[in-house]
Design a protein around this motif. Structure first.
Motif, PDB file in Angstrom:
ATOM      1  N   ARG A  22     -26.392 -30.120  -2.872  1.00 19.71           N
ATOM      2  CA  ARG A  22     -25.833 -30.497  -1.569  1.00 19.71           C
ATOM      3  C   ARG A  22     -25.836 -32.003  -1.395  1.00 19.71           C
ATOM      4  NH1 ARG A  22     -28.320 -32.114   2.575  1.00 19.71           N
ATOM      5  NH2 ARG A  22     -30.351 -31.172   2.123  1.00 19.71           N
ATOM      6  N   ARG A  23     -26.968 -32.632  -1.700  1.00 17.90           N
ATOM      7  CA  ARG A  23     -27.070 -34.086  -1.567  1.00 17.90           C
ATOM      8  C   ARG A  23     -26.124 -34.811  -2.522  1.00 17.90           C
ATOM      9  NH1 ARG A  23     -32.310 -33.349  -2.483  1.00 17.90           N
ATOM     10  NH2 ARG A  23     -33.609 -32.789  -0.772  1.00 17.90           N
ATOM     11  N   SER A  24     -25.954 -34.268  -3.720  1.00 21.67           N
ATOM     12  CA  SER A  24     -25.072 -34.912  -4.701  1.00 21.67           C
ATOM     13  C   SER A  24     -23.621 -34.921  -4.222  1.00 21.67           C
ATOM     14  CB  SER A  24     -25.177 -34.226  -6.066  1.00 21.67           C
ATOM     15  OG  SER A  24     -24.487 -32.992  -6.071  1.00 21.67           O
ATOM     16  N   LYS A  25     -23.291 -34.000  -3.332  1.00 20.10           N
ATOM     17  CA  LYS A  25     -21.944 -33.938  -2.749  1.00 20.10           C
ATOM     18  C   LYS A  25     -21.874 -34.706  -1.432  1.00 20.10           C
ATOM     19  CE  LYS A  25     -20.407 -31.040  -5.882  1.00 20.10           C
ATOM     20  NZ  LYS A  25     -19.211 -31.180  -6.685  1.00 20.10           N
ATOM     21  N   LYS A  26     -22.976 -35.416  -1.109  1.00 18.59           N
ATOM     22  CA  LYS A  26     -23.051 -36.223   0.114  1.00 18.59           C
ATOM     23  C   LYS A  26     -22.860 -35.393   1.389  1.00 18.59           C
ATOM     24  CE  LYS A  26     -23.086 -40.213  -2.217  1.00 18.59           C
ATOM     25  NZ  LYS A  26     -24.105 -40.154  -3.211  1.00 18.59           N
ATOM     26  N   LEU A  58     -25.881 -17.238  -0.878  1.00 19.87           N
ATOM     27  CA  LEU A  58     -25.852 -18.178  -1.996  1.00 19.87           C
ATOM     28  C   LEU A  58     -24.410 -18.491  -2.389  1.00 19.87           C
ATOM     29  CD1 LEU A  58     -27.810 -19.723  -3.806  1.00 19.87           C
ATOM     30  CD2 LEU A  58     -27.737 -17.803  -5.387  1.00 19.87           C
ATOM     31  N   LEU A  59     -23.566 -17.473  -2.397  1.00 18.94           N
ATOM     32  CA  LEU A  59     -22.147 -17.662  -2.694  1.00 18.94           C
ATOM     33  C   LEU A  59     -21.496 -18.559  -1.642  1.00 18.94           C
ATOM     34  CD1 LEU A  59     -19.626 -16.915  -4.390  1.00 18.94           C
ATOM     35  CD2 LEU A  59     -19.334 -14.970  -2.850  1.00 18.94           C
ATOM     36  N   LYS A  60     -21.805 -18.324  -0.376  1.00 13.76           N
ATOM     37  CA  LYS A  60     -21.246 -19.139   0.709  1.00 13.76           C
ATOM     38  C   LYS A  60     -21.692 -20.597   0.591  1.00 13.76           C
ATOM     39  CE  LYS A  60     -20.859 -15.466   4.164  1.00 13.76           C
ATOM     40  NZ  LYS A  60     -21.341 -14.986   5.484  1.00 13.76           N
ATOM     41  N   ILE A  61     -22.967 -20.804   0.298  1.00 11.06           N
ATOM     42  CA  ILE A  61     -23.474 -22.172   0.148  1.00 11.06           C
ATOM     43  C   ILE A  61     -22.768 -22.855  -1.024  1.00 11.06           C
ATOM     44  CG2 ILE A  61     -25.488 -23.573  -0.452  1.00 11.06           C
ATOM     45  CD1 ILE A  61     -27.196 -21.450   1.076  1.00 11.06           C
ATOM     46  N   GLY A  62     -22.664 -22.154  -2.139  1.00 10.39           N
ATOM     47  CA  GLY A  62     -21.983 -22.714  -3.302  1.00 10.39           C
ATOM     48  C   GLY A  62     -20.538 -23.088  -2.993  1.00 10.39           C
ATOM     49  N   ASN A  63     -19.833 -22.197  -2.324  1.00 11.34           N
ATOM     50  CA  ASN A  63     -18.444 -22.477  -1.952  1.00 11.34           C
ATOM     51  C   ASN A  63     -18.350 -23.682  -1.019  1.00 11.34           C
ATOM     52  OD1 ASN A  63     -17.408 -20.370  -3.491  1.00 11.34           O
ATOM     53  ND2 ASN A  63     -17.353 -18.939  -1.781  1.00 11.34           N
ATOM     54  N   ALA A  64     -19.273 -23.772  -0.076  1.00  6.02           N
ATOM     55  CA  ALA A  64     -19.253 -24.862   0.899  1.00  6.02           C
ATOM     56  C   ALA A  64     -19.478 -26.219   0.249  1.00  6.02           C
ATOM     57  CB  ALA A  64     -20.297 -24.618   1.985  1.00  6.02           C
ATOM     58  N   GLY A  66     -19.040 -26.754  -3.070  1.00  3.25           N
ATOM     59  CA  GLY A  66     -18.148 -26.914  -4.211  1.00  3.25           C
ATOM     60  C   GLY A  66     -18.810 -26.769  -5.565  1.00  3.25           C
ATOM     61  N   VAL A  67     -19.786 -25.867  -5.655  1.00  7.02           N
ATOM     62  CA  VAL A  67     -20.421 -25.603  -6.950  1.00  7.02           C
ATOM     63  C   VAL A  67     -20.473 -24.100  -7.202  1.00  7.02           C
ATOM     64  CG1 VAL A  67     -21.851 -27.694  -6.857  1.00  7.02           C
ATOM     65  CG2 VAL A  67     -22.807 -25.538  -6.086  1.00  7.02           C
ATOM     66  N   GLU A  68     -20.520 -23.736  -8.463  1.00  8.06           N
ATOM     67  CA  GLU A  68     -20.677 -22.334  -8.818  1.00  8.06           C
ATOM     68  C   GLU A  68     -22.150 -21.958  -8.715  1.00  8.06           C
ATOM     69  OE1 GLU A  68     -18.690 -20.967 -12.368  1.00  8.06           O
ATOM     70  OE2 GLU A  68     -17.325 -22.678 -12.272  1.00  8.06           O
ATOM     71  N   ILE A  69     -22.404 -20.710  -8.392  1.00  6.17           N
ATOM     72  CA  ILE A  69     -23.784 -20.242  -8.233  1.00  6.17           C
ATOM     73  C   ILE A  69     -24.625 -20.536  -9.472  1.00  6.17           C
ATOM     74  CG2 ILE A  69     -25.231 -18.187  -7.968  1.00  6.17           C
ATOM     75  CD1 ILE A  69     -23.113 -17.010  -6.170  1.00  6.17           C
ATOM     76  N   LYS A  70     -24.041 -20.416 -10.642  1.00  6.01           N
ATOM     77  CA  LYS A  70     -24.813 -20.630 -11.868  1.00  6.01           C
ATOM     78  C   LYS A  70     -25.426 -22.028 -11.939  1.00  6.01           C
ATOM     79  CE  LYS A  70     -20.883 -21.935 -14.745  1.00  6.01           C
ATOM     80  NZ  LYS A  70     -20.080 -21.584 -15.909  1.00  6.01           N
ATOM     81  N   GLU A  71     -24.826 -22.985 -11.238  1.00  5.76           N
ATOM     82  CA  GLU A  71     -25.370 -24.328 -11.244  1.00  5.76           C
ATOM     83  C   GLU A  71     -26.721 -24.410 -10.520  1.00  5.76           C
ATOM     84  OE1 GLU A  71     -22.635 -27.640 -10.519  1.00  5.76           O
ATOM     85  OE2 GLU A  71     -20.998 -26.182 -10.671  1.00  5.76           O
ATOM     86  N   PHE A  72     -26.978 -23.478  -9.624  1.00  4.36           N
ATOM     87  CA  PHE A  72     -28.270 -23.434  -8.944  1.00  4.36           C
ATOM     88  C   PHE A  72     -29.383 -22.975  -9.887  1.00  4.36           C
ATOM     89  CE2 PHE A  72     -25.585 -22.421  -5.005  1.00  4.36           C
ATOM     90  CZ  PHE A  72     -25.540 -23.750  -4.610  1.00  4.36           C
ATOM     91  N   TYR A  73     -28.989 -22.386 -11.002  1.00  4.39           N
ATOM     92  CA  TYR A  73     -29.954 -21.861 -11.971  1.00  4.39           C
ATOM     93  C   TYR A  73     -29.980 -22.672 -13.255  1.00  4.39           C
ATOM     94  CZ  TYR A  73     -30.702 -17.913  -8.922  1.00  4.39           C
ATOM     95  OH  TYR A  73     -31.038 -17.132  -7.844  1.00  4.39           O
ATOM     96  N   ASP A  74     -29.639 -23.936 -13.173  1.00  7.97           N
ATOM     97  CA  ASP A  74     -29.664 -24.817 -14.332  1.00  7.97           C
ATOM     98  C   ASP A  74     -31.113 -25.282 -14.551  1.00  7.97           C
ATOM     99  OD1 ASP A  74     -29.391 -26.722 -16.294  1.00  7.97           O
ATOM    100  OD2 ASP A  74     -28.131 -28.061 -15.119  1.00  7.97           O
TER     101      ASP A  74
END
Length: 78
Positions: A22-26, A58-64, A66-74
């Motif tokens: 979220r922060r990386s997307k400002k 989680l899907l809604k947060i990712g969409n908001a 602009g990241v795919e859910i899988k990025e949360f599990y990196d």
């Protein structure tokens, strides 16, 4: 329901990843909450690992943000 230490660690890791992305997307928490119709206190609890996040949320947060859910599990940055 009592969580195991491993489950608590998982929620904290996931919450930190959500906040980092979220922060990386400002985007502020309020920005994201406005996009997905969520209370700021709920997003804060998720990002701090105090609240379990549903798959749909989680899907809604990712969409908001602009990241795919899988990025949360990196785990490479854990």
């Amino acid at each position: 329901m009592n969580m195991t230490d491993k489950e608590k660690e998982h929620l904290k890791f996931l919450g930190k990843k959500i906040a980092q992305k979220r922060r990386s997307k400002k985007l502020s928490q309020l920005d994201v909450c406005a996009l997905i119709d969520m209370e700021k206190s709920n997003l804060s609890a998720i990002e701090n690992g105090r609240q379990n996040v549903t798959a749909l949320t989680l899907l809604k947060i990712g969409n908001a943000i602009g990241v795919e859910i899988k990025e949360f599990y990196d785990f490479s940055t854990h």
